[in-house]
Scaffold this motif. Sequence first.
Motif, mmCIF file in Angstrom:
data_model
loop_
_atom_site.group_PDB
_atom_site.id
_atom_site.type_symbol
_atom_site.label_atom_id
_atom_site.label_comp_id
_atom_site.label_asym_id
_atom_site.label_seq_id
_atom_site.Cartn_x
_atom_site.Cartn_y
_atom_site.Cartn_z
ATOM 1 N N THR A 1 0.862 -1.179 0.000
ATOM 2 C CA THR A 1 0.000 0.000 0.000
ATOM 3 C C THR A 1 0.893 1.222 0.000
ATOM 4 O O THR A 1 1.686 1.424 0.925
ATOM 5 N N LEU B 1 1.270 5.396 -0.410
ATOM 6 C CA LEU B 1 0.654 6.716 -0.354
ATOM 7 C C LEU B 1 1.499 7.654 -1.208
ATOM 8 O O LEU B 1 2.723 7.733 -1.031
ATOM 9 N N LEU C 1 -0.563 -3.316 -6.544
ATOM 10 C CA LEU C 1 -0.411 -2.219 -5.592
ATOM 11 C C LEU C 1 -1.762 -1.607 -5.201
ATOM 12 O O LEU C 1 -2.684 -1.532 -6.015
ATOM 13 N N THR C 2 -1.836 -1.172 -3.956
ATOM 14 C CA THR C 2 -2.928 -0.308 -3.520
ATOM 15 C C THR C 2 -2.345 1.089 -3.398
ATOM 16 O O THR C 2 -1.376 1.302 -2.673
ATOM 17 N N ILE C 3 -2.921 2.032 -4.142
ATOM 18 C CA ILE C 3 -2.419 3.398 -4.189
ATOM 19 C C ILE C 3 -3.418 4.339 -3.517
ATOM 20 O O ILE C 3 -4.618 4.258 -3.759
ATOM 21 N N VAL C 4 -2.896 5.226 -2.675
ATOM 22 C CA VAL C 4 -3.720 6.281 -2.088
ATOM 23 C C VAL C 4 -3.146 7.605 -2.565
ATOM 24 O O VAL C 4 -1.998 7.947 -2.258
ATOM 25 N N LYS D 1 -5.879 -1.458 -6.633
ATOM 26 C CA LYS D 1 -6.921 -0.629 -6.032
ATOM 27 C C LYS D 1 -6.376 0.766 -5.795
ATOM 28 O O LYS D 1 -5.184 0.937 -5.514
ATOM 29 N N TYR E 1 -7.427 4.602 -3.841
ATOM 30 C CA TYR E 1 -8.266 5.533 -3.088
ATOM 31 C C TYR E 1 -7.967 6.918 -3.649
ATOM 32 O O TYR E 1 -6.812 7.363 -3.644
ATOM 33 N N ILE F 1 -6.166 6.482 7.321
ATOM 34 C CA ILE F 1 -5.422 5.740 6.294
ATOM 35 C C ILE F 1 -3.937 5.767 6.635
ATOM 36 O O ILE F 1 -3.366 6.826 6.900
ATOM 37 N N GLY G 1 -0.071 3.701 5.380
ATOM 38 C CA GLY G 1 0.482 2.929 4.273
ATOM 39 C C GLY G 1 1.768 2.219 4.642
ATOM 40 O O GLY G 1 2.432 2.551 5.626
ATOM 41 N N ASP G 2 2.121 1.256 3.806
ATOM 42 C CA ASP G 2 3.427 0.607 3.959
ATOM 43 C C ASP G 2 4.539 1.580 3.593
ATOM 44 O O ASP G 2 5.590 1.614 4.232
ATOM 45 N N SER H 1 5.256 5.737 2.008
ATOM 46 C CA SER H 1 4.848 7.058 1.530
ATOM 47 C C SER H 1 5.927 7.575 0.599
ATOM 48 O O SER H 1 7.121 7.474 0.915
#
Length: 230
Positions: free
Chosen positions: A20, A22, A47-50, A72, A74, A147, A149-150, A152
């Motif tokens: 994850t 950010l 990857l999960t991206i914020v 995914k 956000y 939120i 993340g792993d 940033s």
Amino acid sequence: MKQIYETADEIIDGIEDGATILVGGFGLCGIPENVIQALVKKGTTNLTIVSNNCGVDDWGLGLLLKKKQIKKIYASYVGENKEFERQVINGELEVELVPQGTLAERLRAGGAGIPAFYTPAGVGTPVAEGKEIRTFEGKEYLLERAIKGDVSIVRAHTGDTYGNLVYRKTAQNFNPMIAAAGKLTIAEVENLQEAGSIDPHHIHTPGIYVNRMLEAAQENRIERKTVREA
């Protein structure tokens, strides 16, 4: 002193598939473009991206989207990215759209160690589905979770070897909140200076939040150029 890396390829060492991440920036303003390109080159996937949005098709996070390395995201809006729109419509990308102020506060809360908070934004809309709603002083608020993340990744105009960062003008956007909300924070900076050279009153992100640094130039692409007729 922070660990200074010579290349973006080296600074992403240890970022694994499924992480994850950010990502600072707003559109193409203040994005960590060199670190993003290194992730594209490495082929890190699932990857999960914020991030506030996914930039444009051929730059920034749009490069990761194009290679389908994002599972995914956000974000607060789709923006100018047609590939983002296409993948969402075709069910190839999982998206959670978050009101922009709520997204910023969820990230800030993550960095501050606050697990959740109540906000009126989204009450009575699909955003509130499945979330706890409480009434305070006669007004309804819904519970939003922080939120974290792993990793940033942020972009600063100036940094020092202690890890202190200064963002230039509107590039401050989401970068300060994101810098504080990751277990590992990577900062790419345009100008890396010796410790103590930045006026403490001008520091936006204290070095306590930053783990790795990279000095790298930025292209400063324009998302949409609008000019006045002569």
